[in-house]
Design a protein around this motif. Structure first.
Motif, PDB file in Angstrom:
ATOM      1  N   ALA A  79      14.216  18.934 -17.743  1.00 59.65           N
ATOM      2  CA  ALA A  79      12.981  19.008 -16.810  1.00 59.65           C
ATOM      3  C   ALA A  79      12.705  17.557 -16.102  1.00 59.65           C
ATOM      4  O   ALA A  79      12.019  17.544 -15.110  1.00 59.65           O
ATOM      5  CB  ALA A  79      11.899  19.374 -17.843  1.00 59.65           C
ATOM      6  N   ALA A  80      13.521  16.228 -16.288  1.00 62.64           N
ATOM      7  CA  ALA A  80      13.297  15.133 -15.877  1.00 62.64           C
ATOM      8  C   ALA A  80      14.266  13.974 -15.795  1.00 62.64           C
ATOM      9  O   ALA A  80      14.739  14.367 -16.650  1.00 62.64           O
ATOM     10  CB  ALA A  80      12.310  14.673 -16.227  1.00 62.64           C
ATOM     11  N   SER A  81      14.548  13.436 -15.059  1.00 61.69           N
ATOM     12  CA  SER A  81      15.412  12.305 -14.460  1.00 61.69           C
ATOM     13  C   SER A  81      15.209  11.361 -14.791  1.00 61.69           C
ATOM     14  O   SER A  81      14.155  10.923 -13.416  1.00 61.69           O
ATOM     15  CB  SER A  81      16.469  12.644 -14.176  1.00 61.69           C
ATOM     16  N   ASN A  82      15.261   9.958 -15.331  1.00 66.55           N
ATOM     17  CA  ASN A  82      14.609   8.301 -15.066  1.00 66.55           C
ATOM     18  C   ASN A  82      15.893   7.455 -15.482  1.00 66.55           C
ATOM     19  O   ASN A  82      15.979   7.614 -16.564  1.00 66.55           O
ATOM     20  CB  ASN A  82      13.655   8.376 -15.962  1.00 66.55           C
ATOM     21  N   GLY A  83      16.871   6.910 -14.837  1.00 64.06           N
ATOM     22  CA  GLY A  83      17.225   6.932 -14.732  1.00 64.06           C
ATOM     23  C   GLY A  83      18.427   6.708 -15.549  1.00 64.06           C
ATOM     24  O   GLY A  83      19.496   5.346 -16.240  1.00 64.06           O
ATOM     25  N   GLY A  84      19.092   7.754 -15.416  1.00 59.00           N
ATOM     26  CA  GLY A  84      20.061   7.775 -15.754  1.00 59.00           C
ATOM     27  C   GLY A  84      20.118   8.901 -17.044  1.00 59.00           C
ATOM     28  O   GLY A  84      20.822   9.395 -18.480  1.00 59.00           O
ATOM     29  N   PHE A  85      18.791   8.823 -17.771  1.00 61.66           N
ATOM     30  CA  PHE A  85      18.390   9.132 -18.526  1.00 61.66           C
ATOM     31  C   PHE A  85      17.527  10.850 -18.253  1.00 61.66           C
ATOM     32  O   PHE A  85      17.047  11.020 -17.578  1.00 61.66           O
ATOM     33  CB  PHE A  85      17.462   8.500 -19.311  1.00 61.66           C
ATOM     34  N   VAL A  86      17.963  11.866 -19.238  1.00 61.22           N
ATOM     35  CA  VAL A  86      18.002  13.160 -18.433  1.00 61.22           C
ATOM     36  C   VAL A  86      17.131  14.384 -19.352  1.00 61.22           C
ATOM     37  O   VAL A  86      17.677  14.171 -20.976  1.00 61.22           O
ATOM     38  CB  VAL A  86      18.781  13.736 -17.819  1.00 61.22           C
ATOM     39  N   THR A  87      16.012  14.212 -19.687  1.00 59.69           N
ATOM     40  CA  THR A  87      14.812  15.134 -20.860  1.00 59.69           C
ATOM     41  C   THR A  87      15.508  16.719 -20.942  1.00 59.69           C
ATOM     42  O   THR A  87      15.409  16.961 -19.845  1.00 59.69           O
ATOM     43  CB  THR A  87      13.497  14.318 -20.522  1.00 59.69           C
ATOM     44  N   TYR A  88      15.858  17.434 -21.482  1.00 56.35           N
ATOM     45  CA  TYR A  88      15.973  18.641 -21.422  1.00 56.35           C
ATOM     46  C   TYR A  88      14.856  19.583 -22.611  1.00 56.35           C
ATOM     47  O   TYR A  88      14.396  18.765 -23.741  1.00 56.35           O
ATOM     48  CB  TYR A  88      17.017  19.237 -21.639  1.00 56.35           C
ATOM     49  N   SER A  89      13.851  20.557 -22.141  1.00 52.76           N
ATOM     50  CA  SER A  89      13.250  20.897 -22.566  1.00 52.76           C
ATOM     51  C   SER A  89      12.794  22.378 -23.262  1.00 52.76           C
ATOM     52  O   SER A  89      13.616  23.389 -22.347  1.00 52.76           O
ATOM     53  CB  SER A  89      11.961  21.179 -21.712  1.00 52.76           C
TER      54      SER A  89
END
Length: 227
Positions: A79-89
């Motif tokens: 759902a989102a990516s920020n600086g190599g950190f990917v949020t899965y929802s």
């Protein structure tokens, strides 16, 4: 205690592509809630199992996750990516945050993992061929505590020698190795387990996310390849 990956069937998929929600993805989100789903007293027709062809057609980044003690998995979308950190929802907005194959945070699974990091290069976060994995890593976990800041606990972890293994994930068979990870700290210990291919990419992993939670059994269905 030696850990082994449990065999389980795929029951549900939720997924999201970087270009918006595909109709196939949206249908999956609406149909499936996975192991966090609320019970519905009204009987329903069993949902259609989503296949590899559905994932390919939808062009999604998706993972499957379940608590180790729970028989039913859920599928989550990037759902989102920020600086190599990917949020899965998930369909119910529970979240797992990944850095590569390393779980760095969870929301809504039970007791949240606020953050996780290592002192040195972590082969879970960035693929490293198994023969070049470091002998040890020191892991830090920020857990909920009284007040605005969490409690940070540390564990010294070492990797056991890799053993050849094969794994089928959503109708695709992978060859690689299994690598147990033994962790000890002042508050106790735990054992993670990772299945990686020859490049070091993590395709399945059992990971500790806190003392009040079962290990999370994570499978990568379609890896995130965005920036």
């Amino acid at each position: 205690m030696k850990r082994f990956f449990a065999l389980m069937s795929l029951a549900a998929l939720t997924a999201c592509g970087s270009g918006g929600t595909d109709p196939i993805v949206q249908a999956a989100i609406e149909e499936y809630g996975g192991f966090w789903a609320r019970e519905d007293p009204a009987p329903k027709t069993p949902p259609q199992v989503v296949t590899r062809a559905d994932i390919v057609r939808a062009n999604v980044a998706a993972i499957q996750a379940r608590l180790e003690g729970d028989p039913s998995p859920t599928l989550m979308y990037a759902a989102a990516s920020n600086g190599g950190f990917v949020t899965y929802s998930s369909a119910l907005q529970q979240q797992i945050i990944l850095r590569g194959g390393q779980i760095t945070g969870t929301r809504g699974l039970g007791t949240d993992l606020l953050a996780s990091w290592t002192e040195t290069t972590d082969p879970l976060a960035r693929p490293i061929p198994p023969a070049r994995w470091p002998a040890r890593v020191r892991r830090f976990y920020e857990l909920p505590a009284e007040g605005p800041r969490g409690e940070v606990v540390a564990f010294d972890c070492y990797f056991e020698p890799p053993a050849p293994a094969e794994m089928t994930i959503l109708q695709v068979r992978y060859q690689g190795v299994q690598i147990p990870e033994i962790c000890d700290g002042p508050s106790g210990g735990f054992e993670n387990l990772h299945f990686v291919d020859s490049s070091g990419a993590v395709w399945r992993s059992l990971q500790w996310v806190g003392p009040k939670m079962d290990l999370v059994d994570l499978q990568v269905l379609e890896p995130y390849t965005g920036g």
